[in-house]
Design a protein around this motif. Structure first.
Motif, PDB file in Angstrom:
ATOM      1  N   ASN A  43      24.952 -39.870  39.878  1.00 54.58           N
ATOM      2  CA  ASN A  43      25.163 -39.253  38.572  1.00 54.58           C
ATOM      3  C   ASN A  43      23.937 -38.517  38.083  1.00 54.58           C
ATOM      4  O   ASN A  43      24.000 -37.746  37.138  1.00 54.58           O
ATOM      5  CB  ASN A  43      25.566 -40.318  37.541  1.00 54.58           C
ATOM      6  CG  ASN A  43      26.964 -40.818  37.786  1.00 54.58           C
ATOM      7  OD1 ASN A  43      27.793 -40.114  38.349  1.00 54.58           O
ATOM      8  ND2 ASN A  43      27.225 -42.035  37.374  1.00 54.58           N
ATOM      9  N   ILE A  81      30.480 -31.086  37.515  1.00 56.70           N
ATOM     10  CA  ILE A  81      29.845 -30.993  36.208  1.00 56.70           C
ATOM     11  C   ILE A  81      28.344 -30.803  36.412  1.00 56.70           C
ATOM     12  O   ILE A  81      27.725 -31.519  37.200  1.00 56.70           O
ATOM     13  CB  ILE A  81      30.063 -32.278  35.374  1.00 56.70           C
ATOM     14  CG1 ILE A  81      31.553 -32.581  35.251  1.00 56.70           C
ATOM     15  CG2 ILE A  81      29.372 -32.193  34.024  1.00 56.70           C
ATOM     16  CD1 ILE A  81      32.311 -31.661  34.350  1.00 56.70           C
ATOM     17  N   THR A  83      24.691 -30.494  34.334  1.00 59.98           N
ATOM     18  CA  THR A  83      23.899 -30.592  33.113  1.00 59.98           C
ATOM     19  C   THR A  83      22.475 -30.221  33.471  1.00 59.98           C
ATOM     20  O   THR A  83      21.928 -30.725  34.445  1.00 59.98           O
ATOM     21  CB  THR A  83      23.964 -32.016  32.528  1.00 59.98           C
ATOM     22  OG1 THR A  83      25.331 -32.314  32.234  1.00 59.98           O
ATOM     23  CG2 THR A  83      23.153 -32.122  31.254  1.00 59.98           C
ATOM     24  N   LYS A  86      18.550 -26.032  29.063  1.00 61.81           N
ATOM     25  CA  LYS A  86      19.100 -24.742  28.632  1.00 61.81           C
ATOM     26  C   LYS A  86      18.161 -23.568  28.911  1.00 61.81           C
ATOM     27  O   LYS A  86      18.590 -22.420  28.899  1.00 61.81           O
ATOM     28  CB  LYS A  86      19.462 -24.785  27.148  1.00 61.81           C
ATOM     29  CG  LYS A  86      18.279 -24.874  26.208  1.00 61.81           C
ATOM     30  CD  LYS A  86      18.745 -24.890  24.768  1.00 61.81           C
ATOM     31  CE  LYS A  86      17.564 -24.924  23.824  1.00 61.81           C
ATOM     32  NZ  LYS A  86      17.985 -24.951  22.430  1.00 61.81           N
ATOM     33  N   HIS A 102      31.475 -23.289  30.091  1.00 60.04           N
ATOM     34  CA  HIS A 102      30.529 -24.007  29.232  1.00 60.04           C
ATOM     35  C   HIS A 102      31.277 -25.128  28.519  1.00 60.04           C
ATOM     36  O   HIS A 102      32.280 -24.903  27.845  1.00 60.04           O
ATOM     37  CB  HIS A 102      29.907 -23.053  28.219  1.00 60.04           C
ATOM     38  CG  HIS A 102      28.940 -23.720  27.300  1.00 60.04           C
ATOM     39  ND1 HIS A 102      29.233 -23.958  25.972  1.00 60.04           N
ATOM     40  CD2 HIS A 102      27.701 -24.224  27.512  1.00 60.04           C
ATOM     41  CE1 HIS A 102      28.214 -24.568  25.411  1.00 60.04           C
ATOM     42  NE2 HIS A 102      27.266 -24.746  26.329  1.00 60.04           N
ATOM     43  N   ASN A 104      29.436 -27.962  26.740  1.00 58.12           N
ATOM     44  CA  ASN A 104      28.708 -28.205  25.492  1.00 58.12           C
ATOM     45  C   ASN A 104      27.213 -28.020  25.694  1.00 58.12           C
ATOM     46  O   ASN A 104      26.735 -27.893  26.810  1.00 58.12           O
ATOM     47  CB  ASN A 104      29.021 -29.593  24.912  1.00 58.12           C
ATOM     48  CG  ASN A 104      28.485 -30.727  25.765  1.00 58.12           C
ATOM     49  OD1 ASN A 104      27.375 -30.679  26.265  1.00 58.12           O
ATOM     50  ND2 ASN A 104      29.293 -31.754  25.934  1.00 58.12           N
ATOM     51  N   THR A 105      26.507 -27.997  24.565  1.00 61.47           N
ATOM     52  CA  THR A 105      25.047 -27.964  24.557  1.00 61.47           C
ATOM     53  C   THR A 105      24.586 -29.003  23.553  1.00 61.47           C
ATOM     54  O   THR A 105      25.017 -28.995  22.409  1.00 61.47           O
ATOM     55  CB  THR A 105      24.513 -26.574  24.151  1.00 61.47           C
ATOM     56  OG1 THR A 105      25.008 -25.603  25.076  1.00 61.47           O
ATOM     57  CG2 THR A 105      22.997 -26.549  24.152  1.00 61.47           C
ATOM     58  N   ASN A 109      19.924 -29.573  26.535  1.00 56.51           N
ATOM     59  CA  ASN A 109      20.734 -29.613  27.740  1.00 56.51           C
ATOM     60  C   ASN A 109      22.067 -28.898  27.564  1.00 56.51           C
ATOM     61  O   ASN A 109      22.771 -29.102  26.581  1.00 56.51           O
ATOM     62  CB  ASN A 109      21.004 -31.059  28.161  1.00 56.51           C
ATOM     63  CG  ASN A 109      19.744 -31.737  28.635  1.00 56.51           C
ATOM     64  OD1 ASN A 109      18.964 -31.159  29.370  1.00 56.51           O
ATOM     65  ND2 ASN A 109      19.543 -32.967  28.201  1.00 56.51           N
ATOM     66  N   CYS A 110      22.406 -28.092  28.562  1.00 56.10           N
ATOM     67  CA  CYS A 110      23.702 -27.425  28.625  1.00 56.10           C
ATOM     68  C   CYS A 110      24.544 -28.149  29.671  1.00 56.10           C
ATOM     69  O   CYS A 110      24.019 -28.622  30.673  1.00 56.10           O
ATOM     70  CB  CYS A 110      23.565 -25.983  29.089  1.00 56.10           C
ATOM     71  SG  CYS A 110      22.712 -24.924  27.948  1.00 56.10           S
ATOM     72  N   THR A 111      25.849 -28.197  29.447  1.00 56.18           N
ATOM     73  CA  THR A 111      26.764 -28.752  30.434  1.00 56.18           C
ATOM     74  C   THR A 111      27.819 -27.703  30.756  1.00 56.18           C
ATOM     75  O   THR A 111      28.410 -27.120  29.854  1.00 56.18           O
ATOM     76  CB  THR A 111      27.431 -30.041  29.914  1.00 56.18           C
ATOM     77  OG1 THR A 111      26.407 -30.979  29.606  1.00 56.18           O
ATOM     78  CG2 THR A 111      28.370 -30.639  30.946  1.00 56.18           C
ATOM     79  N   TYR A 112      28.008 -27.472  32.050  1.00 59.53           N
ATOM     80  CA  TYR A 112      29.006 -26.530  32.553  1.00 59.53           C
ATOM     81  C   TYR A 112      29.885 -27.253  33.563  1.00 59.53           C
ATOM     82  O   TYR A 112      29.473 -28.231  34.179  1.00 59.53           O
ATOM     83  CB  TYR A 112      28.337 -25.332  33.234  1.00 59.53           C
ATOM     84  CG  TYR A 112      27.854 -24.280  32.278  1.00 59.53           C
ATOM     85  CD1 TYR A 112      28.527 -23.068  32.164  1.00 59.53           C
ATOM     86  CD2 TYR A 112      26.739 -24.485  31.484  1.00 59.53           C
ATOM     87  CE1 TYR A 112      28.081 -22.093  31.276  1.00 59.53           C
ATOM     88  CE2 TYR A 112      26.297 -23.523  30.597  1.00 59.53           C
ATOM     89  CZ  TYR A 112      26.971 -22.325  30.503  1.00 59.53           C
ATOM     90  OH  TYR A 112      26.539 -21.363  29.627  1.00 59.53           O
ATOM     91  N   MET A 113      31.118 -26.749  33.761  1.00 60.51           N
ATOM     92  CA  MET A 113      32.058 -27.354  34.676  1.00 60.51           C
ATOM     93  C   MET A 113      32.662 -26.286  35.573  1.00 60.51           C
ATOM     94  O   MET A 113      32.944 -25.169  35.124  1.00 60.51           O
ATOM     95  CB  MET A 113      33.157 -28.067  33.882  1.00 60.51           C
ATOM     96  CG  MET A 113      34.167 -28.837  34.722  1.00 60.51           C
ATOM     97  SD  MET A 113      35.586 -27.880  35.299  1.00 60.51           S
ATOM     98  CE  MET A 113      36.369 -27.391  33.805  1.00 60.51           C
TER      99      MET A 113
END
Length: 120
Positions: A43, A81, A83, A86, A102, A104-105, A109-113
């Motif tokens: 993870n 996913i 992370t 940014k 996208h 969330n931010t 940290n940005c999270t993309y999928m």
């Protein structure tokens, strides 16, 4: 210039800041390492992509990313996913190139999928 990608030798793997990875590719130009990508079932930082500074901006990160994902599509994942900080513009550009969504931010940290069935 002759580019090739190969599963990497153990001696280079053992000198990296990440350990316990199952898949590892090295991108080379003749005998010079341009960059590498690695994957481990974890993870925390499961995918690691690195391109040496002098070779950045030439699409090598995208190439390593696409090679890794072709291999990962055979594994039992529904989505990928990511992370990251940014301010990490290179990985953001790569993810946008592959149509990552996208999520969330939070703080820095940005999270993309990316869904498993995306097309390279």
């Amino acid at each position: 210039m002759m580019l090739y990608i190969q599963e990497c030798l153990a001696d280079l793997k053992n000198n990296l800041p990440i350990k316990d990875f199952e898949i590892f590719y090295e991108l080379k130009d003749d005998n010079k390492t341009i960059g590498f990508s690695a994957f481990r079932k974890s993870n925390e930082n499961p995918i690691y992509i690195f391109v040496k500074k002098e070779f950045r901006g030439n699409g090598y990160g995208k190439f390593l990313f696409s090679q890794m994902f072709e291999k990962l599509k055979d594994l039992d994942f529904n989505e990928f996913i990511f992370t990251f900080d940014k301010n990490n513009i290179p990985i953001l550009r790569i993810l946008e190139y592959f149509s990552a969504v996208h999520v969330n931010t939070k703080k820095n940290n940005c999270t993309y999928m990316i869904p498993k069935d995306f097309v390279i």
